[in-house]
Scaffold this motif. Structure first.
Motif, short mmCIF file in Angstrom:
data_model
loop_
_atom_site.label_atom_id
_atom_site.label_comp_id
_atom_site.label_asym_id
_atom_site.label_seq_id
_atom_site.Cartn_x
_atom_site.Cartn_y
_atom_site.Cartn_z
N GLU A 137 -1.70 -18.68 -3.53
CA GLU A 137 -1.43 -18.60 -5.70
C GLU A 137 -0.30 -19.28 -6.37
N VAL A 138 0.33 -18.02 -4.81
CA VAL A 138 2.17 -18.00 -5.67
C VAL A 138 2.56 -19.66 -5.66
N GLN A 139 2.58 -20.72 -4.88
CA GLN A 139 2.10 -22.10 -4.24
C GLN A 139 1.65 -22.78 -5.71
N LYS A 140 0.73 -22.14 -6.11
CA LYS A 140 -0.06 -22.68 -6.82
C LYS A 140 0.80 -23.03 -7.84
N GLY A 141 0.87 -21.50 -8.76
CA GLY A 141 1.68 -20.93 -9.93
C GLY A 141 0.66 -20.25 -10.45
N PRO A 142 0.82 -18.79 -10.34
CA PRO A 142 -0.47 -18.60 -10.17
C PRO A 142 -1.35 -18.30 -11.77
N SER A 143 -2.57 -17.45 -12.02
CA SER A 143 -2.82 -17.36 -12.90
C SER A 143 -2.79 -15.76 -13.02
N CYS A 144 -3.17 -15.58 -14.11
CA CYS A 144 -3.13 -13.91 -14.49
C CYS A 144 -4.47 -13.53 -13.79
N HIS A 145 -5.23 -13.58 -14.08
CA HIS A 145 -7.21 -14.01 -13.44
C HIS A 145 -6.71 -13.05 -12.61
N LYS A 146 -6.36 -14.38 -11.82
CA LYS A 146 -6.03 -14.18 -10.51
C LYS A 146 -5.39 -13.11 -9.22
N LEU A 147 -4.09 -13.01 -10.44
CA LEU A 147 -3.59 -11.84 -9.63
C LEU A 147 -4.33 -10.35 -10.48
#
Length: 174
Positions: A137-147
């Protein structure tokens, strides 16, 4: 005909919004409200005979639907601590244990893990499985929802879940 919640007005009930509504009502101490009990009834109705559930129906165009990790995990989370005694719940938890993998999509993995944790069946390797998903997720540019889902899934116990029979004022909000 069982009343649940939909994604859009005047459409049929779906698992995810119904599960989220049931969780919200339970968090507010409304586990005995008619909408909560009807939502739980809808979730139970949509469990597949072999375990798990899909997004809404159990049969589409004469074909049984296949279980999906995200819908199954969320339904197990919503059914935790309810009085439901259905063999399909155990089969659904077995499905989650078999299919839970860091190869799952982030939301699917997190909801699967949350559902297992809510039934005290959290896998011993859960934390090790969360690490590569977080890195992905960090590599993709995380979304607030997924974090937020990853944060909830990283909680090793049920302490954050709504407690049935307790009002919100007495709920431990660690």
């Amino acid at each position: 005909t069982i009343l649940g919640w939909s994604w859009a007005a005047d459409t049929h009930s779906w698992m995810e919004p119904t599960c989220l509504a049931v969780l919200a009502l339970r968090a507010l101490g409304q586990e005995h409200h008619s909408r909560t009990t009807e939502g739980v009834r809808m979730i139970n109705d949509r469990l597949l005979e072999g375990g798990g559930c899909n997004f809404g129906s159990t049969v589409i165009l004469g074909q049984a639907t296949l279980p999906q990790m995200q819908a199954t995990g969320l339904s197990m989370l919503a059914l935790a601590d309810t009085s439901t005694k259905d063999a399909r719940i155990g089969k659904s938890l077995d499905y989650l244990e078999r299919e839970l993998s860091e190869k799952n999509a982030t939301a699917s993995f997190c909801y699967g893990l949350l559902g297992l944790t809510a039934h005290d069946r959290r896998p011993a390797q859960a934390e090790q499985q969360l690490n590569p998903i977080f890195e992905r997720e960090v590599q993709k540019g995380p979304s607030c929802h997924k974090l937020a889902l990853l944060l909830l899934a990283s909680c090793p116990d049920r302490s954050w879940l709504p407690q049935i029979g307790k009002s919100p004022a007495t709920h431990d909000s660690r």
